[in-house]
Design a protein around this motif. Structure first.
Motif, PDB file in Angstrom:
ATOM      1  N   ASP A 169     -24.880  37.789-141.364  1.00  0.00           N
ATOM      2  CA  ASP A 169     -24.826  37.180-142.698  1.00  0.00           C
ATOM      3  C   ASP A 169     -24.734  35.661-142.647  1.00  0.00           C
ATOM      4  O   ASP A 169     -24.583  35.000-143.675  1.00  0.00           O
ATOM      5  N   GLY A 170     -24.792  35.089-141.444  1.00  0.00           N
ATOM      6  CA  GLY A 170     -24.758  33.640-141.295  1.00  0.00           C
ATOM      7  C   GLY A 170     -23.387  33.045-141.077  1.00  0.00           C
ATOM      8  O   GLY A 170     -23.274  31.856-140.770  1.00  0.00           O
ATOM      9  N   THR A 171     -22.317  33.831-141.215  1.00  0.00           N
ATOM     10  CA  THR A 171     -20.978  33.320-140.962  1.00  0.00           C
ATOM     11  C   THR A 171     -20.757  33.165-139.462  1.00  0.00           C
ATOM     12  O   THR A 171     -21.425  33.786-138.644  1.00  0.00           O
ATOM     13  N   ALA A 172     -19.811  32.306-139.117  1.00  0.00           N
ATOM     14  CA  ALA A 172     -19.561  32.014-137.708  1.00  0.00           C
ATOM     15  C   ALA A 172     -18.070  32.046-137.427  1.00  0.00           C
ATOM     16  O   ALA A 172     -17.236  31.853-138.319  1.00  0.00           O
ATOM     17  N   GLY A 173     -17.737  32.294-136.168  1.00  0.00           N
ATOM     18  CA  GLY A 173     -16.354  32.272-135.729  1.00  0.00           C
ATOM     19  C   GLY A 173     -16.274  31.693-134.330  1.00  0.00           C
ATOM     20  O   GLY A 173     -17.276  31.632-133.605  1.00  0.00           O
ATOM     21  N   SER A 174     -15.085  31.247-133.956  1.00  0.00           N
ATOM     22  CA  SER A 174     -14.896  30.626-132.652  1.00  0.00           C
ATOM     23  C   SER A 174     -13.811  31.362-131.881  1.00  0.00           C
ATOM     24  O   SER A 174     -12.803  31.774-132.457  1.00  0.00           O
ATOM     25  N   VAL A 175     -14.035  31.528-130.578  1.00  0.00           N
ATOM     26  CA  VAL A 175     -13.053  32.160-129.714  1.00  0.00           C
ATOM     27  C   VAL A 175     -12.890  31.341-128.439  1.00  0.00           C
ATOM     28  O   VAL A 175     -13.698  30.458-128.140  1.00  0.00           O
ATOM     29  N   VAL A 176     -11.839  31.657-127.714  1.00  0.00           N
ATOM     30  CA  VAL A 176     -11.637  31.114-126.368  1.00  0.00           C
ATOM     31  C   VAL A 176     -11.728  32.278-125.395  1.00  0.00           C
ATOM     32  O   VAL A 176     -11.089  33.312-125.575  1.00  0.00           O
ATOM     33  N   TYR A 177     -12.563  32.115-124.367  1.00  0.00           N
ATOM     34  CA  TYR A 177     -12.650  33.083-123.278  1.00  0.00           C
ATOM     35  C   TYR A 177     -11.798  32.563-122.120  1.00  0.00           C
ATOM     36  O   TYR A 177     -11.966  31.421-121.678  1.00  0.00           O
ATOM     37  N   ASP A 178     -10.908  33.401-121.636  1.00  0.00           N
ATOM     38  CA  ASP A 178     -10.097  33.061-120.465  1.00  0.00           C
ATOM     39  C   ASP A 178     -10.402  34.111-119.407  1.00  0.00           C
ATOM     40  O   ASP A 178      -9.988  35.269-119.526  1.00  0.00           O
ATOM     41  N   ASP A 179     -11.169  33.732-118.389  1.00  0.00           N
ATOM     42  CA  ASP A 179     -11.687  34.681-117.407  1.00  0.00           C
ATOM     43  C   ASP A 179     -11.123  34.436-116.015  1.00  0.00           C
ATOM     44  O   ASP A 179     -10.818  33.293-115.645  1.00  0.00           O
ATOM     45  N   ILE A 180     -11.010  35.522-115.275  1.00  0.00           N
ATOM     46  CA  ILE A 180     -10.834  35.449-113.832  1.00  0.00           C
ATOM     47  C   ILE A 180     -12.117  36.005-113.214  1.00  0.00           C
ATOM     48  O   ILE A 180     -12.521  37.132-113.531  1.00  0.00           O
ATOM     49  N   VAL A 181     -12.754  35.216-112.373  1.00  0.00           N
ATOM     50  CA  VAL A 181     -13.977  35.667-111.708  1.00  0.00           C
ATOM     51  C   VAL A 181     -13.686  35.813-110.221  1.00  0.00           C
ATOM     52  O   VAL A 181     -12.904  35.043-109.644  1.00  0.00           O
ATOM     53  N   THR A 182     -14.303  36.813-109.608  1.00  0.00           N
ATOM     54  CA  THR A 182     -14.069  37.064-108.181  1.00  0.00           C
ATOM     55  C   THR A 182     -15.407  37.152-107.445  1.00  0.00           C
ATOM     56  O   THR A 182     -16.410  37.595-108.010  1.00  0.00           O
ATOM     57  N   ARG A 183     -15.377  36.738-106.199  1.00  0.00           N
ATOM     58  CA  ARG A 183     -16.574  36.766-105.377  1.00  0.00           C
ATOM     59  C   ARG A 183     -16.791  38.195-104.871  1.00  0.00           C
ATOM     60  O   ARG A 183     -15.924  38.774-104.198  1.00  0.00           O
ATOM     61  N   GLN A 184     -17.936  38.783-105.190  1.00  0.00           N
ATOM     62  CA  GLN A 184     -18.291  40.130-104.774  1.00  0.00           C
ATOM     63  C   GLN A 184     -19.462  40.059-103.786  1.00  0.00           C
ATOM     64  O   GLN A 184     -20.129  39.029-103.678  1.00  0.00           O
ATOM     65  N   PRO A 185     -19.740  41.173-103.078  1.00  0.00           N
ATOM     66  CA  PRO A 185     -20.875  41.149-102.144  1.00  0.00           C
ATOM     67  C   PRO A 185     -22.197  40.757-102.788  1.00  0.00           C
ATOM     68  O   PRO A 185     -23.061  40.151-102.148  1.00  0.00           O
ATOM     69  N   ASP A 186     -22.345  41.093-104.096  1.00  0.00           N
ATOM     70  CA  ASP A 186     -23.598  40.764-104.791  1.00  0.00           C
ATOM     71  C   ASP A 186     -23.447  39.572-105.739  1.00  0.00           C
ATOM     72  O   ASP A 186     -24.231  39.399-106.661  1.00  0.00           O
ATOM     73  N   GLY A 187     -22.407  38.765-105.522  1.00  0.00           N
ATOM     74  CA  GLY A 187     -22.249  37.557-106.331  1.00  0.00           C
ATOM     75  C   GLY A 187     -20.950  37.536-107.107  1.00  0.00           C
ATOM     76  O   GLY A 187     -20.121  38.445-107.014  1.00  0.00           O
ATOM     77  N   TRP A 188     -20.782  36.476-107.900  1.00  0.00           N
ATOM     78  CA  TRP A 188     -19.564  36.324-108.705  1.00  0.00           C
ATOM     79  C   TRP A 188     -19.596  37.269-109.901  1.00  0.00           C
ATOM     80  O   TRP A 188     -20.620  37.432-110.548  1.00  0.00           O
ATOM     81  N   LYS A 189     -18.423  37.904-110.191  1.00  0.00           N
ATOM     82  CA  LYS A 189     -18.296  38.824-111.334  1.00  0.00           C
ATOM     83  C   LYS A 189     -16.983  38.548-112.064  1.00  0.00           C
ATOM     84  O   LYS A 189     -16.012  38.055-111.469  1.00  0.00           O
ATOM     85  N   ILE A 190     -16.953  38.891-113.338  1.00  0.00           N
ATOM     86  CA  ILE A 190     -15.730  38.753-114.134  1.00  0.00           C
ATOM     87  C   ILE A 190     -14.847  39.972-113.872  1.00  0.00           C
ATOM     88  O   ILE A 190     -15.266  41.111-114.093  1.00  0.00           O
ATOM     89  N   SER A 191     -13.622  39.738-113.406  1.00  0.00           N
ATOM     90  CA  SER A 191     -12.688  40.845-113.177  1.00  0.00           C
ATOM     91  C   SER A 191     -11.663  40.967-114.307  1.00  0.00           C
ATOM     92  O   SER A 191     -11.034  42.017-114.475  1.00  0.00           O
TER      93      SER A 191
END
Length: 269
Positions: free
Chosen positions: A98-120
């Motif tokens: 509908d055109g409305t917007a909102g804002s959030v904060v993402y707080d992530d921990i990422v870890t190195r995996q055999p196939d690359g970085w992933k969000i844990s």
């Protein structure tokens, strides 16, 4: 060992890729973003925490059309934890259909995996107040309403209501409105009542407050106590259902006790 320039590029791409896959409806590819046992914390939205990519996938499908049509990530900040993990903070902007917007904060921990970085681990927190201010909830807004009514200040009352607020009276009588729309109409009606009726509110007594499934809406049992030039001391019981948005009353359903109010004014129904 410090994160390499390529590590930072790969982590930034990981955070950006979430919006691309989600908006494209490629929810079955969540494994490209998250570790199999990842936690997705939605406590700020009263939805608890999701565990594992299957749960994340299913929750997005269940949300259906309520999902934003556009996820935009900005202000990515990467802080190394150790050789295999890092904390990533970013801002998210969600655009709805509908055109409305909102804002959030993402707080992530990422870890190195055999196939690359992933969000844990990911925690999503909604941004609801400007300049880091603590959000003003419905209880605080109710208290501001009480103080404006006690002081009979039209300016203070105007600051309580949102510009497009609605104030309803499910119980009414001939000559009284059942619905007022817009801040100006509401405040003008209230101020006119202060001048026309010899009632002076001295305090409010809250009997009970009930939270609802909507954190911005409360149900309140209360009494207004004061004096009337016509009848002396009075007690006006009522129930209100109040919804606050951005620190203002957006919607108020006011179950006034009509009999008690007219008696306080020295009138008959």
């Amino acid at each position: 060992m410090a994160l390499t320039e390529q590590d930072r590029i790969d982590i930034t791409d990981l955070i950006n890729r979430h919006g691309h896959l989600t908006d494209a409806g490629k929810l079955d590819q969540a494994g490209e973003l998250f570790t199999p046992e990842a936690t997705y914390d939605l406590d700020d939205f009263d939805r608890g925490s999701l565990h594992g990519t299957a749960a994340i996938h299913e929750a997005a499908l269940a949300l259906g059309d309520a999902n934003p049509v556009g996820h935009h990530v900005t202000n990515i900040l990467i802080t190394q934890i150790d050789d295999r993990s890092a904390r990533v903070q970013s801002k998210g902007i969600g655009i709805k259909a509908d055109g409305t917007a909102g804002s959030v904060v993402y707080d992530d921990i990422v870890t190195r995996q055999p196939d690359g970085w992933k969000i844990s681990y990911r925690k999503v927190t909604a941004t609801r107040a400007a300049l880091g201010q603590q959000e003003v909830g419905p209880r605080e807004v109710l208290e501001r309403f009480h103080q404006a009514a006690i002081s009979q200040s039209a300016d203070d009352m105007s600051r309580v209501y949102a510009l497009d607020a609605v104030h309803e009276f499910p119980f009414t009588s001939p000559g009284l409105p059942s619905r007022l729309e817009g801040r100006d109409e509401i405040v003008n009606w209230i101020a006119a009542g202060w001048k026309a009726h010899p009632l002076k509110y001295e305090r409010y007594r809250t009997l009970a407050i009930y939270d609802t499934n909507d954190p911005e809406t409360i149900i309140v049992e209360q009494e207004a106590l004061g004096t009337s030039a016509s009848t002396g001391e009075f007690t006006l019981p009522n129930i209100v259902v109040l919804t606050a948005r951005n620190g203002h009353i957006a919607h108020l359903r006011d179950y006034v006790n009509i009999l008690a109010a007219t008696a306080a004014m020295g009138r008959d129904m």
